[in-house]
Scaffold this motif. Structure first.
Motif, PDB file in Angstrom:
ATOM      1  N   LEU A 191       7.582  -1.513  -5.899  1.00 53.27           N
ATOM      2  CA  LEU A 191       6.110  -1.271  -5.907  1.00 53.27           C
ATOM      3  C   LEU A 191       5.437  -2.474  -6.019  1.00 53.27           C
ATOM      4  CD1 LEU A 191       5.906   2.161  -7.924  1.00 53.27           C
ATOM      5  CD2 LEU A 191       5.947   1.797  -5.075  1.00 53.27           C
ATOM      6  N   LEU A 192       5.741  -3.262  -7.069  1.00 49.99           N
ATOM      7  CA  LEU A 192       4.796  -4.186  -7.560  1.00 49.99           C
ATOM      8  C   LEU A 192       5.114  -5.540  -6.398  1.00 49.99           C
ATOM      9  CD1 LEU A 192       3.229  -5.984  -9.677  1.00 49.99           C
ATOM     10  CD2 LEU A 192       5.322  -6.703 -10.753  1.00 49.99           C
ATOM     11  N   PHE A 193       6.406  -5.602  -6.027  1.00 49.88           N
ATOM     12  CA  PHE A 193       6.974  -6.651  -5.123  1.00 49.88           C
ATOM     13  C   PHE A 193       6.018  -6.602  -3.780  1.00 49.88           C
ATOM     14  CE2 PHE A 193      11.414  -7.891  -6.647  1.00 49.88           C
ATOM     15  CZ  PHE A 193      10.984  -8.145  -7.959  1.00 49.88           C
ATOM     16  N   PHE A 194       6.042  -5.301  -3.432  1.00 49.99           N
ATOM     17  CA  PHE A 194       5.037  -5.070  -2.109  1.00 49.99           C
ATOM     18  C   PHE A 194       3.822  -5.182  -2.223  1.00 49.99           C
ATOM     19  CE2 PHE A 194       8.908  -3.245   0.176  1.00 49.99           C
ATOM     20  CZ  PHE A 194       8.886  -3.787   1.215  1.00 49.99           C
ATOM     21  N   THR A 195       3.126  -4.924  -3.372  1.00 48.13           N
ATOM     22  CA  THR A 195       1.812  -5.218  -3.883  1.00 48.13           C
ATOM     23  C   THR A 195       1.456  -6.635  -3.698  1.00 48.13           C
ATOM     24  OG1 THR A 195       1.788  -2.844  -5.101  1.00 48.13           O
ATOM     25  CG2 THR A 195      -0.054  -4.631  -5.278  1.00 48.13           C
ATOM     26  N   LYS A 216       6.734   3.996   3.150  1.00 53.36           N
ATOM     27  CA  LYS A 216       5.822   4.613   4.351  1.00 53.36           C
ATOM     28  C   LYS A 216       4.461   4.751   3.474  1.00 53.36           C
ATOM     29  CE  LYS A 216       8.208   6.489   8.188  1.00 53.36           C
ATOM     30  NZ  LYS A 216       9.572   5.885   8.178  1.00 53.36           N
ATOM     31  N   ALA A 217       4.347   5.348   2.374  1.00 58.38           N
ATOM     32  CA  ALA A 217       3.212   5.713   1.577  1.00 58.38           C
ATOM     33  C   ALA A 217       2.722   4.209   1.092  1.00 58.38           C
ATOM     34  CB  ALA A 217       3.615   6.637   0.406  1.00 58.38           C
ATOM     35  N   GLN A 218       3.399   3.481   0.950  1.00 57.17           N
ATOM     36  CA  GLN A 218       3.168   2.129   0.422  1.00 57.17           C
ATOM     37  C   GLN A 218       2.380   1.245   1.351  1.00 57.17           C
ATOM     38  OE1 GLN A 218       5.655  -0.118  -2.218  1.00 57.17           O
ATOM     39  NE2 GLN A 218       3.705  -1.166  -3.029  1.00 57.17           N
ATOM     40  N   GLN A 219       2.974   1.402   2.700  1.00 52.69           N
ATOM     41  CA  GLN A 219       2.292   0.932   3.652  1.00 52.69           C
ATOM     42  C   GLN A 219       1.021   1.355   4.162  1.00 52.69           C
ATOM     43  OE1 GLN A 219       4.484   0.384   7.773  1.00 52.69           O
ATOM     44  NE2 GLN A 219       3.052   2.015   8.204  1.00 52.69           N
ATOM     45  N   VAL A 220       0.703   2.915   3.918  1.00 51.90           N
ATOM     46  CA  VAL A 220      -0.845   3.246   3.780  1.00 51.90           C
ATOM     47  C   VAL A 220      -1.575   2.884   2.774  1.00 51.90           C
ATOM     48  CG1 VAL A 220      -2.041   5.519   3.979  1.00 51.90           C
ATOM     49  CG2 VAL A 220       0.286   5.478   5.159  1.00 51.90           C
ATOM     50  N   THR A 221      -0.931   2.787   1.599  1.00 50.23           N
ATOM     51  CA  THR A 221      -1.626   2.248   0.411  1.00 50.23           C
ATOM     52  C   THR A 221      -2.217   0.831   0.670  1.00 50.23           C
ATOM     53  OG1 THR A 221      -0.477   3.720  -1.020  1.00 50.23           O
ATOM     54  CG2 THR A 221      -1.759   1.976  -2.061  1.00 50.23           C
ATOM     55  N   VAL A 272      -1.367  -2.997   7.778  1.00 50.40           N
ATOM     56  CA  VAL A 272      -0.046  -3.669   7.146  1.00 50.40           C
ATOM     57  C   VAL A 272       1.094  -2.895   7.662  1.00 50.40           C
ATOM     58  CG1 VAL A 272       1.179  -4.171   5.222  1.00 50.40           C
ATOM     59  CG2 VAL A 272      -1.215  -4.834   5.092  1.00 50.40           C
ATOM     60  N   ALA A 273       2.076  -3.356   8.249  1.00 45.03           N
ATOM     61  CA  ALA A 273       3.288  -2.663   8.562  1.00 45.03           C
ATOM     62  C   ALA A 273       4.509  -3.102   7.832  1.00 45.03           C
ATOM     63  CB  ALA A 273       3.602  -3.233  10.162  1.00 45.03           C
TER      64      ALA A 273
END
Ligand code: ZN
Length: 236
Positions: free
Chosen positions: A110-114, A149-154, A163-164
């Motif tokens: 979660l942190l890495f993608f943020t 997928k949820a993180q992509q939306v966030t 963002v994709a």
């Protein structure tokens, strides 16, 4: 298409999965940058091999070298400050009472993608690529397709631009991941993956097996060795 549309940032740890994802991205996008995270890993070996892999990739694949841009290193050691896990401390790998292996670092992906999303926004990049996988996975909830997928939306909402997140390995097992590397870059890429990537949880690189380096007995080595055996069996 504008430049942002054609640009990708690969979360590249130096492991087999993210190395294969890097080749996948280089086949598809015009500009590819990489990011690695220092989160106080037990062994710095991943961060060392990732540089070797990048150098070898540039040396062996000229068309890819032309697309490969900056390699970023970000400090995510705050994860270690939050508490011990088998990935950051010398504790035996075991199952936790919550049913997850203690190699799980809560919040890591979660942190890495943020952080990757924020970096991509600065760099004018739309596509984020990660090697997460549900097929062989150890039950890490932040490797799930739904989570990403949820993180992509966030990220798209929070950053104010679409963002994709791409996870090319999501439904591939390790044998299929070896096959993907072979399909993307032939024997030359397969050799780079075997020689220059690292997945062993114990950071062991003294012994070279036919499937690469590792202790041969930790969960990551067992998965990689079994995947290689199936890949060879399938007529590599
Ligand atoms: Zn190992």
């Amino acid at each position: 298409m504008n430049d942002r549309e054609n640009a990708a940032l690969v979360l590249f740890s130096g492991g087999q999965d993210s190395a294969t994802c890097l080749a996948w991205a280089l086949e598809r996008f015009e500009r590819v940058e990489t990011v690695g995270f220092d989160y106080g890993q037990r062994h710095g070996v991943e961060l060392t091999v990732r540089e070797d892999f990048l150098a070898a990739l540039k040396h062996s694949f000229a068309p890819w070298a032309a697309k490969l841009g900056a390699d970023h290193r970000l400090d995510a050691r705050v994860l270690k400050a939050l508490g011990a896990t088998a990935m950051t401390e010398s504790v035996a790998i075991a199952m936790d009472t919550n049913g997850l292996p203690n190699t799980f670092v809560p919040g890591r992906n979660l942190l890495f993608f943020t952080l990757a999303g924020a970096l991509a926004a600065r760099r004018g990049i739309r596509h984020l690529i990660g090697g997460m996988c549900e097929t062989d996975f150890s039950g890490y909830p932040d490797c799930r397709d739904d989570t990403l997928k949820a993180q992509q939306v966030t990220l798209s909402l929070g950053l104010g631009e679409r963002v994709a997140i791409h996870t090319p390995l999501m439904w591939r097992d390790k044998a299929q991941t070896f096959a993907l590397a072979q399909a993307l870059g032939g024997q030359a890429l397969l050799d780079l993956v075997l020689e220059h990537t690292h997945t062993c949880y114990l950071g062991e690189r003294s012994e070279r097996h036919d499937w690469g380096y590792g202790c041969g007995s930790c969960p990551a080595c067992l998965l990689r060795a079994a995947g290689w055996a199936r890949f060879v069996e399938n007529g590599a």
